[in-house]
Design an enzyme around this catalytic site. Structure first.
Site, short mmCIF file in Angstrom:
data_model
loop_
_atom_site.label_atom_id
_atom_site.label_comp_id
_atom_site.label_asym_id
_atom_site.label_seq_id
_atom_site.Cartn_x
_atom_site.Cartn_y
_atom_site.Cartn_z
CG ASP A 14 -2.13 0.63 0.78
OD1 ASP A 14 -2.15 2.01 0.60
OD2 ASP A 14 -2.99 0.70 1.43
CG HIS A 207 -6.26 -1.29 5.01
ND1 HIS A 207 -5.08 -1.91 5.12
CD2 HIS A 207 -6.13 0.12 4.61
CE1 HIS A 207 -4.80 -0.89 3.91
NE2 HIS A 207 -5.22 -0.56 3.40
CG HIS A 209 -5.79 4.91 3.43
ND1 HIS A 209 -4.45 4.88 3.00
CD2 HIS A 209 -5.31 3.41 3.53
CE1 HIS A 209 -4.56 3.82 2.28
NE2 HIS A 209 -5.12 3.27 2.73
CB CYS A 240 -6.71 3.48 -3.28
SG CYS A 240 -6.97 2.37 -4.56
CG ASN A 249 -1.34 2.64 4.81
OD1 ASN A 249 -2.34 1.83 4.89
ND2 ASN A 249 -0.97 2.80 3.82
ZN ZN Z 1 -4.84 1.11 2.02
#
Ligand code: ZN
Length: 306
Positions: A14, A207, A209, A240, A249
């Protein structure tokens, strides 16, 4: 016995996919080795996507093979489809992470499929793995579960519906991803409760950000709601390419500091984790590295949990 929290470092996947320049394979490998040396036991090292879409991931096969040789490390690779899963298994990934967008707009931009079509792709991968990769794990990351920069508000019922369809298809590791970083702590808790009511322990991870500065607060909300698996990226890299407006992140170093200070054992040595920023910077000298702990230094009052 201290309670354990597992952190999966997603910086090499990522974190790099939005980087302006391409990190050379030897630099990536040196960075991953430094991350593993800090005590991180799970690293998402790349994704098996066409190099023309994400050129930063063109060397994922070589990187997975390198990481496989690090003792005790669970090597995770992202695969958006069966072809990617086949490549991940051939390279020796221990776990395949397949994205399923909750938002139709992000699903189309990222995967060129509807969310339900992508659930069917996951079922196909699982069926193939049963015969061809029985020792490999599969997890699904439900992208844009808390909001989307393309479709806006994501109804919680839709998150629950897709999670239920995945569990029905046989997926046993499901994570919720705040791909664009729009979540707030109350939403994190209520979504976790709603999804868990439907699929129970198949909901494992978060997950997050940090687009709006709420990443660490959202992690705490997840922790309080019982989540014990978190993705994070060293120096807060990430984003992304198919979700406009997404920023980095949550910062692994800052998350480890919070968890260890609260008495949760992450197995990670904070000083060695901070030291892993050096090979990252060496491999990507133009990239801005984020993180409060790196700025402040490890405070004298800090005592690790273990
Ligand atoms: Zn991500």
């Amino acid at each position: 016995m201290k309670e354990t929290v597992t952190i999966c470092e997603v910086g090499p996947r990522d974190g790099l996919q939005m980087a302006a320049s391409i990190m050379a394979t030897p630099a990536k490998c040196a960075w991953i080795a430094a991350l593993a040396a800090s005590g991180l036991r799970e690293i998402e090292v790349g994704s098996f996507v066409p190099a023309r879409l994400i050129p930063q991931m063109a060397d994922t096969d070589a990187v997975v093979r390198f990481a496989r040789a690090i003792p005790g490390l669970t090597v995770v690779a992202l695969a958006p489809n069966l072809r990617g899963a086949e490549a991940a298994v051939a390279a020796g990934a221990h776990r395949i992470s397949v994205p399923v967008s909750i938002s139709a707009g992000h699903s189309r931009a990222n995967l060129n499929r509807t969310p339900d079509e992508q659930v069917a792709v996951v079922a196909g991968i699982l069926a193939w793995m049963q015969d061809n990769a029985p020792g490999t794990e599969l997890e699904v990351a439900c992208s844009t579960a808390f909001g989307c920069s393309i479709d806006g508000i994501i109804p919680q019922a839709e998150v629950v519906r897709i999670a239920a369809a995945l569990a029905e298809a046989g997926v046993t590791q499901i994570g919720l991803a705040d791909t664009v970083g729009y979540a707030n702590p109350a939403q994190i808790k209520s979504t976790i409760r709603a999804v868990r009511a439907e699929i129970g322990p198949a909901l494992v991870g978060l997950h997050l950000h940090d687009t709006l500065g709420l990443g660490i607060a959202n992690a705490l909300a997840g922790l309080e709601a019982g989540i014990r698996d978190f993705d994070a990226a060293l120096a807060g890299l990430g984003g992304c390419p198919f979700a406009p407006g997404a920023s980095g992140n949550i910062v692994t170093e800052d998350l480890v500091f919070m968890l260890e200070s609260m008495g949760f054992d992450t197995g990670i040595d904070l000083a060695r984790l901070l030291a892993a920023r050096a090979p990252l910077h060496a491999g990507l000298p133009d990239e801005t590295l984020h993180g409060q702990l790196a700025k402040a230094g490890i405070p004298r009052i800090f005592h690790p949990a273990a």
